[in-house]
Design a protein around this motif. Sequence first.
Motif, PDB file in Angstrom:
ATOM      1  N   LEU A 172      31.554  49.376  56.255  1.00  9.26           N
ATOM      2  CA  LEU A 172      30.716  49.486  57.451  1.00  9.26           C
ATOM      3  C   LEU A 172      30.716  48.175  58.234  1.00  9.26           C
ATOM      4  N   SER A 173      30.743  48.288  59.554  1.00 14.94           N
ATOM      5  CA  SER A 173      30.628  47.103  60.412  1.00 14.94           C
ATOM      6  C   SER A 173      29.286  47.065  61.131  1.00 14.94           C
ATOM      7  N   SER A 174      28.724  48.240  61.453  1.00 14.76           N
ATOM      8  CA  SER A 174      27.398  48.293  62.085  1.00 14.76           C
ATOM      9  C   SER A 174      26.826  49.695  61.945  1.00 14.76           C
ATOM     10  N   VAL A 175      25.495  49.774  61.989  1.00 15.79           N
ATOM     11  CA  VAL A 175      24.802  51.060  61.890  1.00 15.79           C
ATOM     12  C   VAL A 175      23.640  51.065  62.876  1.00 15.79           C
ATOM     13  N   SER A 176      23.527  52.138  63.657  1.00 11.29           N
ATOM     14  CA  SER A 176      22.418  52.302  64.603  1.00 11.29           C
ATOM     15  C   SER A 176      21.679  53.595  64.279  1.00 11.29           C
ATOM     16  N   TYR A 177      20.441  53.658  64.748  1.00  7.90           N
ATOM     17  CA  TYR A 177      19.621  54.845  64.460  1.00  7.90           C
ATOM     18  C   TYR A 177      18.912  55.304  65.719  1.00  7.90           C
ATOM     19  N   GLU A 178      18.985  56.625  65.982  1.00  7.17           N
ATOM     20  CA  GLU A 178      18.311  57.227  67.132  1.00  7.17           C
ATOM     21  C   GLU A 178      17.058  57.941  66.608  1.00  7.17           C
ATOM     22  N   HIS A 179      15.877  57.405  66.974  1.00 12.79           N
ATOM     23  CA  HIS A 179      14.628  57.840  66.350  1.00 12.79           C
ATOM     24  C   HIS A 179      14.237  59.270  66.723  1.00 12.79           C
ATOM     25  N   GLU A 180      14.408  59.667  67.975  1.00 12.91           N
ATOM     26  CA  GLU A 180      13.937  60.983  68.400  1.00 12.91           C
ATOM     27  C   GLU A 180      14.688  62.116  67.716  1.00 12.91           C
ATOM     28  N   ARG A 181      15.994  61.932  67.501  1.00 10.65           N
ATOM     29  CA  ARG A 181      16.810  62.990  66.886  1.00 10.65           C
ATOM     30  C   ARG A 181      17.120  62.723  65.414  1.00 10.65           C
ATOM     31  N   SER A 182      16.650  61.589  64.894  1.00 13.85           N
ATOM     32  CA  SER A 182      16.906  61.204  63.496  1.00 13.85           C
ATOM     33  C   SER A 182      18.403  61.202  63.195  1.00 13.85           C
ATOM     34  N   GLN A 183      19.155  60.539  64.053  1.00 13.75           N
ATOM     35  CA  GLN A 183      20.607  60.484  63.897  1.00 13.75           C
ATOM     36  C   GLN A 183      21.083  59.056  63.633  1.00 13.75           C
ATOM     37  N   ILE A 184      22.098  58.952  62.782  1.00 10.88           N
ATOM     38  CA  ILE A 184      22.698  57.667  62.428  1.00 10.88           C
ATOM     39  C   ILE A 184      24.092  57.594  63.032  1.00 10.88           C
ATOM     40  N   LEU A 185      24.396  56.485  63.689  1.00 12.66           N
ATOM     41  CA  LEU A 185      25.753  56.229  64.161  1.00 12.66           C
ATOM     42  C   LEU A 185      26.306  55.061  63.353  1.00 12.66           C
ATOM     43  N   ALA A 186      27.284  55.364  62.507  1.00 10.80           N
ATOM     44  CA  ALA A 186      27.870  54.352  61.629  1.00 10.80           C
ATOM     45  C   ALA A 186      29.283  54.018  62.086  1.00 10.80           C
ATOM     46  N   SER A 187      29.573  52.715  62.176  1.00  8.04           N
ATOM     47  CA  SER A 187      30.913  52.256  62.562  1.00  8.04           C
ATOM     48  C   SER A 187      31.607  51.676  61.335  1.00  8.04           C
ATOM     49  N   TYR A 188      32.855  52.097  61.121  1.00  9.69           N
ATOM     50  CA  TYR A 188      33.623  51.673  59.951  1.00  9.69           C
ATOM     51  C   TYR A 188      34.826  50.836  60.377  1.00  9.69           C
ATOM     52  N   LYS A 189      35.122  49.821  59.592  1.00  5.30           N
ATOM     53  CA  LYS A 189      36.275  48.970  59.864  1.00  5.30           C
ATOM     54  C   LYS A 189      37.570  49.713  59.549  1.00  5.30           C
ATOM     55  N   PRO A 190      38.661  49.382  60.218  1.00  4.71           N
ATOM     56  CA  PRO A 190      39.952  50.022  59.920  1.00  4.71           C
ATOM     57  C   PRO A 190      40.392  49.728  58.485  1.00  4.71           C
ATOM     58  N   ASN A 191      41.126  50.676  57.879  1.00  2.00           N
ATOM     59  CA  ASN A 191      41.727  50.467  56.562  1.00  2.00           C
ATOM     60  C   ASN A 191      43.078  51.175  56.502  1.00  2.00           C
ATOM     61  N   THR A 192      43.675  51.245  55.330  1.00  2.00           N
ATOM     62  CA  THR A 192      45.001  51.859  55.209  1.00  2.00           C
ATOM     63  C   THR A 192      44.971  53.354  55.523  1.00  2.00           C
ATOM     64  N   LYS A 193      43.878  54.028  55.189  1.00  2.00           N
ATOM     65  CA  LYS A 193      43.758  55.466  55.447  1.00  2.00           C
ATOM     66  C   LYS A 193      43.408  55.740  56.903  1.00  2.00           C
ATOM     67  N   PHE A 194      42.552  54.892  57.463  1.00  2.00           N
ATOM     68  CA  PHE A 194      42.150  55.032  58.866  1.00  2.00           C
ATOM     69  C   PHE A 194      42.498  53.731  59.597  1.00  2.00           C
ATOM     70  N   PRO A 195      43.651  53.670  60.266  1.00  2.55           N
ATOM     71  CA  PRO A 195      44.101  52.415  60.902  1.00  2.55           C
ATOM     72  C   PRO A 195      43.267  51.980  62.101  1.00  2.55           C
ATOM     73  N   LYS A 196      42.423  52.891  62.604  1.00  5.54           N
ATOM     74  CA  LYS A 196      41.578  52.545  63.738  1.00  5.54           C
ATOM     75  C   LYS A 196      40.114  52.598  63.316  1.00  5.54           C
ATOM     76  N   GLU A 197      39.275  51.860  64.049  1.00  9.30           N
ATOM     77  CA  GLU A 197      37.853  51.857  63.740  1.00  9.30           C
ATOM     78  C   GLU A 197      37.257  53.244  63.959  1.00  9.30           C
ATOM     79  N   ARG A 198      36.406  53.670  63.029  1.00  6.98           N
ATOM     80  CA  ARG A 198      35.783  54.992  63.105  1.00  6.98           C
ATOM     81  C   ARG A 198      34.304  54.862  63.462  1.00  6.98           C
TER      82      ARG A 198
END
Length: 312
Positions: free
Chosen positions: A268-294
């Motif tokens: 993980l590189s960063s995590v944000s939270y949206e309070h009204e909808r109880s949603q998490i947005l998680a950002s992942y660093k690139p790796n061998t399986k996923f060459p681009k940030e997710r």
Amino acid sequence: SSGINAEYGEKSKRNHLKKLHLKTSMQCQMFASENASMRKKIMELENRIKASEHMRSTLAVVQGHGCFSFARSVFISAEKKALAFDSDPFSGMIAVSKKFEDSSNQYGVLKISSIDASHHEFVHLHLNQIRDVAFDPHGNTTLLSCSKNKDLKLTCLKTNNTLLSYQTPRDCWSCSWSLANSNHISCGLQNGEVMIFDIRNTKEVNETITPKSVQQKCPVVSIVSIPSPGDTGNEGLLVSSLQGISYYKRDRDNKFAGDLLDTPMGALSSVSYEHERSQILASYKPNTKFPKERHVLMGLNFESKAFVNTIH
């Protein structure tokens, strides 16, 4: 004797007039001071309104497409080491962490006005790289910052004065304000621990959350305060380390206890939270399986045990 009485009467009148003049002058000074104070407060409120309107206008959303359009950019640093930033909707101020170019150990934030980006100022805060910054959500231009120098600071960006400073046993990676208690701040450490401070106690930590699993014993990249439903004054903490996201809540002993959530694998590189909808947005660093940030959107459900479901 009549002349003496007349002279005494004149002297009494002059003394009375002097006292009256002095009293009137003091009242005028007091009214002038109150007037200046009110003018200052009105100007601050007007600036807040202008900043809020300006920020809404610059974040233009393209109708029908749900995406943002580019407005402008602001040069921060040639070294490309601006790791953290936050914005204050009340004052229209943006704080971006950076290193002072003419010094080897001066790290701080660049204050930028969202109304006029040409108005900016560097404020020295730490002696090592700043990992995270967060404005007080209650709107008093106080900035919380933490660094690899094992310190956590509160700084008033209106006056650029340090209000409070804490030392931590390990490098700080993240920091956050409590939304349930305006006196509480938290700091995530390199070993996965979360230290909670009460700003009314300037000497020691109020509580420490110690991780249990291997995935939790990693640098804490994000801490999010989640007030409990029903406005009970309690709160939950969404703590994200490099290897996973945990949700903590108060137990019967009023101590934080929690579990690791079932989230996608990755660093993980960063995590944000949206309070009204109880949603998490998680950002992942690139790796061998996923060459681009997710960027993964998940919903957080509060039942007997918190769990997430991936939305996108």
